[in-house]
Design a protein around this motif. Structure first.
Motif, PDB file in Angstrom:
ATOM      1  N   THR A 313       0.859  -1.187   0.000  1.00 51.64           N
ATOM      2  CA  THR A 313       0.000   0.000   0.000  1.00 51.64           C
ATOM      3  C   THR A 313       0.889   1.229   0.000  1.00 51.64           C
ATOM      4  O   THR A 313       1.776   1.361   0.847  1.00 51.64           O
ATOM      5  CB  THR A 313      -0.906   0.011   1.241  1.00 51.64           C
ATOM      6  OG1 THR A 313      -1.800  -1.096   1.165  1.00 51.64           O
ATOM      7  CG2 THR A 313      -1.707   1.305   1.320  1.00 51.64           C
ATOM      8  N   VAL A 314       0.666   2.102  -0.979  1.00 45.05           N
ATOM      9  CA  VAL A 314       1.442   3.334  -1.097  1.00 45.05           C
ATOM     10  C   VAL A 314       0.447   4.490  -1.161  1.00 45.05           C
ATOM     11  O   VAL A 314      -0.367   4.563  -2.072  1.00 45.05           O
ATOM     12  CB  VAL A 314       2.319   3.309  -2.366  1.00 45.05           C
ATOM     13  CG1 VAL A 314       3.109   4.610  -2.500  1.00 45.05           C
ATOM     14  CG2 VAL A 314       3.262   2.111  -2.345  1.00 45.05           C
ATOM     15  N   HIS A 315       0.521   5.376  -0.152  1.00 40.64           N
ATOM     16  CA  HIS A 315      -0.445   6.486  -0.066  1.00 40.64           C
ATOM     17  C   HIS A 315       0.049   7.700  -0.862  1.00 40.64           C
ATOM     18  O   HIS A 315       0.158   8.798  -0.331  1.00 40.64           O
ATOM     19  CB  HIS A 315      -0.660   6.866   1.395  1.00 40.64           C
ATOM     20  CG  HIS A 315      -1.214   5.771   2.253  1.00 40.64           C
ATOM     21  ND1 HIS A 315      -0.443   4.779   2.811  1.00 40.64           N
ATOM     22  CD2 HIS A 315      -2.486   5.502   2.642  1.00 40.64           C
ATOM     23  CE1 HIS A 315      -1.210   3.960   3.522  1.00 40.64           C
ATOM     24  NE2 HIS A 315      -2.454   4.371   3.434  1.00 40.64           N
ATOM     25  N   ALA A 316       0.335   7.471  -2.151  1.00 38.96           N
ATOM     26  CA  ALA A 316       0.922   8.547  -2.954  1.00 38.96           C
ATOM     27  C   ALA A 316      -0.122   9.526  -3.476  1.00 38.96           C
ATOM     28  O   ALA A 316       0.218  10.510  -4.134  1.00 38.96           O
ATOM     29  CB  ALA A 316       1.720   7.946  -4.122  1.00 38.96           C
ATOM     30  N   GLY A 317      -1.384   9.270  -3.183  1.00 39.25           N
ATOM     31  CA  GLY A 317      -2.439  10.177  -3.661  1.00 39.25           C
ATOM     32  C   GLY A 317      -2.753  11.298  -2.684  1.00 39.25           C
ATOM     33  O   GLY A 317      -3.560  12.181  -2.988  1.00 39.25           O
ATOM     34  N   VAL A 318      -2.131  11.243  -1.507  1.00 33.78           N
ATOM     35  CA  VAL A 318      -2.350  12.322  -0.529  1.00 33.78           C
ATOM     36  C   VAL A 318      -1.400  13.464  -0.893  1.00 33.78           C
ATOM     37  O   VAL A 318      -0.212  13.403  -0.622  1.00 33.78           O
ATOM     38  CB  VAL A 318      -2.070  11.835   0.910  1.00 33.78           C
ATOM     39  CG1 VAL A 318      -2.293  12.965   1.906  1.00 33.78           C
ATOM     40  CG2 VAL A 318      -2.947  10.643   1.255  1.00 33.78           C
ATOM     41  N   LEU A 319      -1.925  14.480  -1.531  1.00 27.78           N
ATOM     42  CA  LEU A 319      -1.087  15.607  -1.962  1.00 27.78           C
ATOM     43  C   LEU A 319      -1.237  16.773  -0.992  1.00 27.78           C
ATOM     44  O   LEU A 319      -2.242  16.882  -0.280  1.00 27.78           O
ATOM     45  CB  LEU A 319      -1.487  16.062  -3.366  1.00 27.78           C
ATOM     46  CG  LEU A 319      -1.390  14.997  -4.472  1.00 27.78           C
ATOM     47  CD1 LEU A 319      -1.686  15.621  -5.837  1.00 27.78           C
ATOM     48  CD2 LEU A 319      -0.026  14.323  -4.472  1.00 27.78           C
ATOM     49  N   LEU A 320      -0.243  17.626  -0.991  1.00 33.90           N
ATOM     50  CA  LEU A 320      -0.259  18.813  -0.129  1.00 33.90           C
ATOM     51  C   LEU A 320      -1.575  19.571  -0.288  1.00 33.90           C
ATOM     52  O   LEU A 320      -2.215  19.960   0.689  1.00 33.90           O
ATOM     53  CB  LEU A 320       0.941  19.703  -0.488  1.00 33.90           C
ATOM     54  CG  LEU A 320       1.134  20.990   0.316  1.00 33.90           C
ATOM     55  CD1 LEU A 320       1.289  20.702   1.810  1.00 33.90           C
ATOM     56  CD2 LEU A 320       2.343  21.771  -0.204  1.00 33.90           C
ATOM     57  N   ARG A 321      -2.006  19.756  -1.541  1.00 35.09           N
ATOM     58  CA  ARG A 321      -3.206  20.566  -1.761  1.00 35.09           C
ATOM     59  C   ARG A 321      -4.496  19.860  -1.336  1.00 35.09           C
ATOM     60  O   ARG A 321      -5.540  20.492  -1.208  1.00 35.09           O
ATOM     61  CB  ARG A 321      -3.312  20.982  -3.231  1.00 35.09           C
ATOM     62  CG  ARG A 321      -3.569  19.845  -4.196  1.00 35.09           C
ATOM     63  CD  ARG A 321      -3.917  20.376  -5.602  1.00 35.09           C
ATOM     64  NE  ARG A 321      -4.350  19.297  -6.478  1.00 35.09           N
ATOM     65  CZ  ARG A 321      -3.542  18.552  -7.226  1.00 35.09           C
ATOM     66  NH1 ARG A 321      -2.226  18.764  -7.208  1.00 35.09           N
ATOM     67  NH2 ARG A 321      -4.023  17.597  -7.984  1.00 35.09           N
ATOM     68  N   HIS A 322      -4.426  18.542  -1.118  1.00 29.81           N
ATOM     69  CA  HIS A 322      -5.622  17.828  -0.680  1.00 29.81           C
ATOM     70  C   HIS A 322      -5.887  17.994   0.825  1.00 29.81           C
ATOM     71  O   HIS A 322      -7.023  17.849   1.272  1.00 29.81           O
ATOM     72  CB  HIS A 322      -5.488  16.323  -0.939  1.00 29.81           C
ATOM     73  CG  HIS A 322      -5.457  15.968  -2.395  1.00 29.81           C
ATOM     74  ND1 HIS A 322      -4.895  14.806  -2.851  1.00 29.81           N
ATOM     75  CD2 HIS A 322      -5.922  16.621  -3.488  1.00 29.81           C
ATOM     76  CE1 HIS A 322      -5.012  14.746  -4.171  1.00 29.81           C
ATOM     77  NE2 HIS A 322      -5.630  15.844  -4.581  1.00 29.81           N
ATOM     78  N   VAL A 323      -4.838  18.241   1.575  1.00 26.86           N
ATOM     79  CA  VAL A 323      -4.972  18.215   3.036  1.00 26.86           C
ATOM     80  C   VAL A 323      -6.027  19.208   3.550  1.00 26.86           C
ATOM     81  O   VAL A 323      -6.868  18.840   4.372  1.00 26.86           O
ATOM     82  CB  VAL A 323      -3.601  18.398   3.730  1.00 26.86           C
ATOM     83  CG1 VAL A 323      -3.756  18.308   5.242  1.00 26.86           C
ATOM     84  CG2 VAL A 323      -2.608  17.337   3.233  1.00 26.86           C
ATOM     85  N   PRO A 324      -6.037  20.458   3.061  1.00 19.47           N
ATOM     86  CA  PRO A 324      -7.068  21.394   3.561  1.00 19.47           C
ATOM     87  C   PRO A 324      -8.494  20.924   3.289  1.00 19.47           C
ATOM     88  O   PRO A 324      -9.413  21.330   4.015  1.00 19.47           O
ATOM     89  CB  PRO A 324      -6.780  22.683   2.775  1.00 19.47           C
ATOM     90  CG  PRO A 324      -5.380  22.549   2.278  1.00 19.47           C
ATOM     91  CD  PRO A 324      -5.122  21.092   2.088  1.00 19.47           C
ATOM     92  N   LEU A 325      -8.675  20.081   2.285  1.00 22.06           N
ATOM     93  CA  LEU A 325     -10.026  19.604   1.974  1.00 22.06           C
ATOM     94  C   LEU A 325     -10.609  18.755   3.106  1.00 22.06           C
ATOM     95  O   LEU A 325     -11.810  18.511   3.146  1.00 22.06           O
ATOM     96  CB  LEU A 325     -10.015  18.763   0.682  1.00 22.06           C
ATOM     97  CG  LEU A 325      -9.559  19.481  -0.597  1.00 22.06           C
ATOM     98  CD1 LEU A 325      -9.446  18.486  -1.754  1.00 22.06           C
ATOM     99  CD2 LEU A 325     -10.526  20.606  -0.963  1.00 22.06           C
TER     100      LEU A 325
END
Ligand SMILES: C[C@H]1O[C@@H](n2cnc3c(N)ncnc32)[C@H](O)[C@@H]1O
Ligand SMILES: Cc1ncc(COP(=O)(O)O)c(N)n1
Ligand code: SF4
Ligand SMILES: [Zn+2]
Length: 618
Positions: A313-325
């Motif tokens: 499992t690689v959580h590479a879809g969590v991007l910096l710009r997603h966090v505020p969402l």
């Protein structure tokens, strides 16, 4: 003797001590381990052959490995036979190499441990009878094995072979296992609609396939935590999970001895093993997310590739710009990997190293044939957060990464939620299939309500059955301990059985060839009061037999035409059978004969006082 082919099953086996040898025990339990043979002698696909008292056999899918094969010696200290080694070597595209030196921090300890040395005491005495040996927290004693990897960066993945038009022995094996054509298996893998997770360093694994056009699969999570930890318990959870039908196992250890636990699990596992390398990487930096780096992560991935982990499992879809969402969510980020990566991105105010180094990661995974499981780090952790913008923004990134991974010949599946109410489930599959080019979907449940802690195997089993029906390829189990604590061996069995039900219900609804025959065989046994056959065909024969015998333990009850639910007079199946035998059963009963029978019955009824219900004898 005829053989029905009901697929998709596990192996139940006799629990508890027995003085019989394994073969006698199996025969007494009404089944035996059998094998289907392929085009060559080294392709032998295990099945569970259930013997019915009417002289027919039912053949069931078997994930339990050599542990249920009386002709094989299994000893956790030597590991399973590396049955795939010759297939891997004869492809000629891999080579042995010295491998990364074992580091003390791999197990979270501060002292150096030479490869192969015994670091802890011998097993505790007096426990030789238990199924899993104790004292497994030493370095795995099996014959030291040098790791393999691709020669000169060659693509050694089943995806690469499939694209080249090659049918590997692994593909032929799963074709036999699923009663499909090998060419169909190859096409599904080549199209990226299915994955066959099989690291070149896990030759012990019995090949299996994950894809929506195959049987729906079940994964069981095991692993220790900082609070509860024992290598032997984790090894036992793995063998126990596969015995009840887990198709893959994830070792999600986050406590002590992560490397050692995984080594014991891998060397003894007949099913593919998945991990989340980020967990071990975090341990190596003392649990401080901001101290993580690509270098520590890459080193951990290589360590696990060399050990033989089949998918990561690689959580590479969590991007910096997603966090505020996620800021206004009810339950924020509930994925461990997701929360770790979000913390790292915010601490450095940089894009995730998993995302920026993704292509390099592809290069590593493809030289061992490790399959990606692209993690859903932003999955919803509550009904309120289902299908929100954070979740779907991440899914779009996962779609992009799926394409990159496949361009590098890396097999790829995509992980999904989480907590989702029933009316929002279908959209999850449709979007994932569209965005991720039909890559296999691998979902955690989903839990369909938040109100039942201690019963989340059920809240999620409901969602799992639905999402499996819509096309999810593998269901990650949830145990009764979800949200409450680390599952033990009993929770593992409950979780696996619950999910085998969901998966099979989905197979039936999808009209998967062969799925119905298992149900039909059991229904026939039920209607004909073949109690032993009913137990032996059950997903959990031990519990079924136990429940029946709790009220009617005597031997004659095993052929009786009733059970204690309704008793002899009110047994509807007995009444209904009597009717069939009398009037419908025999061919050639003429209309006049039926008419006469009806008349006779109606006279009997009237003579009895026209009462629908008769009083009980005593
Ligand atoms: C992603 C999911 O994995 C499960 N999970 C996480 N760690 C473990 C473990 N050590 N054992 C079993 N299940 C685990 C939880 O159910 C979580 O929700
Ligand atoms: C189906 C599934 N299984 C395991 C994980 C990893 O757990 P986490 O995302 O909490 O790190 C996941 N994301 N999805
Ligand atoms: S399961 Fe327990 S430890 Fe894990 S996120 Fe939930 S509350 Fe925290
Ligand atoms: Zn949850």
């Amino acid at each position: 003797m005829t053989a029905h082919h009901a697929h998709n099953l596990q192996t139940a086996h006799q629990s508890g001590e027995s003085t019989q040898n394994p073969r006698q025990a199996q025969e007494a339990a009404g089944w035996h381990k059998d094998h289907l043979s392929g085009s060559r002698p080294d392709i032998r696909v295990p099945v569970r052959r259930v013997h019915l008292t009417d002289g027919t056999d039912v053949i069931l899918y078997d994930t339990s490995g050599p542990y249920t094969d009386p002709t094989q010696d299994t000893d956790v200290r030597s590991g399973l036979a590396p049955s795939r080694t010759n297939w891997i070597i004869s492809r000629g595209d891999t080579e042995e190499y010295p491998g990364r030196a074992l580091q003390p921090e791999d197990d979270g300890v501060k002292h150096t441990t030479p490869r192969g040395a015994v670091v802890r005491a011998r097993p505790r005495s007096g426990e030789a009878e238990t199924p899993v040996a104790t004292g497994l927290d030493e370095v795995f004693p099996g014959r030291p094995r040098r790791p393999r990897r691709a020669r000169r960066g060659a693509a050694v993945s089943q995806l690469a072979y499939a694209r080249r038009g090659e049918i590997t022995p692994e593909m032929e094996y799963v074709a036999l296992r699923e009663h499909r054509d090998p060419e169909f298996v190859r096409e599904e893998i080549a199209a990226g609609r299915a994955v066959l997770p099989a690291n070149v360093n896990h030759p012990e694994t019995e090949p299996m396939i994950i894809g929506r056009n195959f049987l729906v699969k079940v994964n069981a999570n095991i692993g220790n935590s900082a609070v509860v930890s024992s290598v032997e318990e984790e090894v036992e959870k793995m063998t126990w999970a596969t015995r009840w039908g887990a198709d893959t196992v994830m070792d999600l250890s986050t406590g002590r001895d992560i490397h050692t636990t995984r080594e014991w699990v891998l060397r003894n596992s007949p099913v593919p093993i998945g991990t989340v390398p980020l967990y071990q990487a975090l341990e190596k930096v003392d649990g401080r997310a901001e101290k993580l780096s690509w270098e520590v992560y890459r080193d951990t991935v290589i360590e696990q590739c060399e050990q033989g982990v089949d998918y990561m499992t690689v959580h590479a879809g969590v991007l910096l710009r997603h966090v505020p969402l996620t800021a206004r969510r009810k339950t924020g980020i509930v994925s461990r990997g997701g929360s770790i990566m979000a913390a790292w991105c915010l601490a450095h105010h940089r894009e995730s190293f998993l995302y920026t180094h993704f292509e390099e990661l592809c290069g590593i995974l493809r030289s061992y044939d490790v399959t990606f499981s692209l993690g859903d780090g932003l999955r919803p952790g509550s009904i309120a957060d289902a299908n929100d913008e954070a979740q779907f923004a991440e899914l779009r990134t996962l779609g992009e990464l799926t394409a990159v991974a496949k361009a590098h010949d890396v097999q790829t599946m995509v992980e999904g939620p989480g907590h989702v109410p029933m009316h929002k489930i279908k959209e999850n599959v449709e979007l994932q299939q569209e965005i991720c080019e039909d890559a296999p979907f691998y979902t955690l449940g989903p839990l369909t309500t938040d109100i039942a802690p201690a019963y989340d195997h059920i809240t999620s089993g409901i969602g799992a059955a639905m999402i499996g029906w819509w096309g999810t390829a593998m269901l990650c189990y949830v145990t009764p301990k979800e949200h409450l604590g680390l599952p033990n061996r009993d929770d593992v069995k409950t979780g696996v059985i619950t999910y085998k039900i969901a998966a099979h219900a989905a197979d039936l609804a999808k009209g998967h060839p062969g799925a119905r025959e298992w149900d039909d065989a059991l229904s026939d046994a039920r209607f004909e009061f073949r109690w032993e056959d009913q137990f032996n065909l059950a997903l959990d024969p031990d519990t079924a037999r136990g429940f029946h015998d709790a009220t009617l333990p005597a031997e004659p009850a095993k052929t009786a035409h009733f059970c204690s639910m309704c008793g002899p007079k009110f047994c509807s199946m007995k009444i209904s059978r009597d009717i069939t035998e009398r009037f419908g059963g025999e061919e050639g009963a003429s209309a006049e004969e039926i008419e006469a029978g009806m008349l006779e019955k109606s006279r009997e009824f009237a003579a009895g006082g026209n009462r629908v219900y008769l009083p009980l004898a005593d």
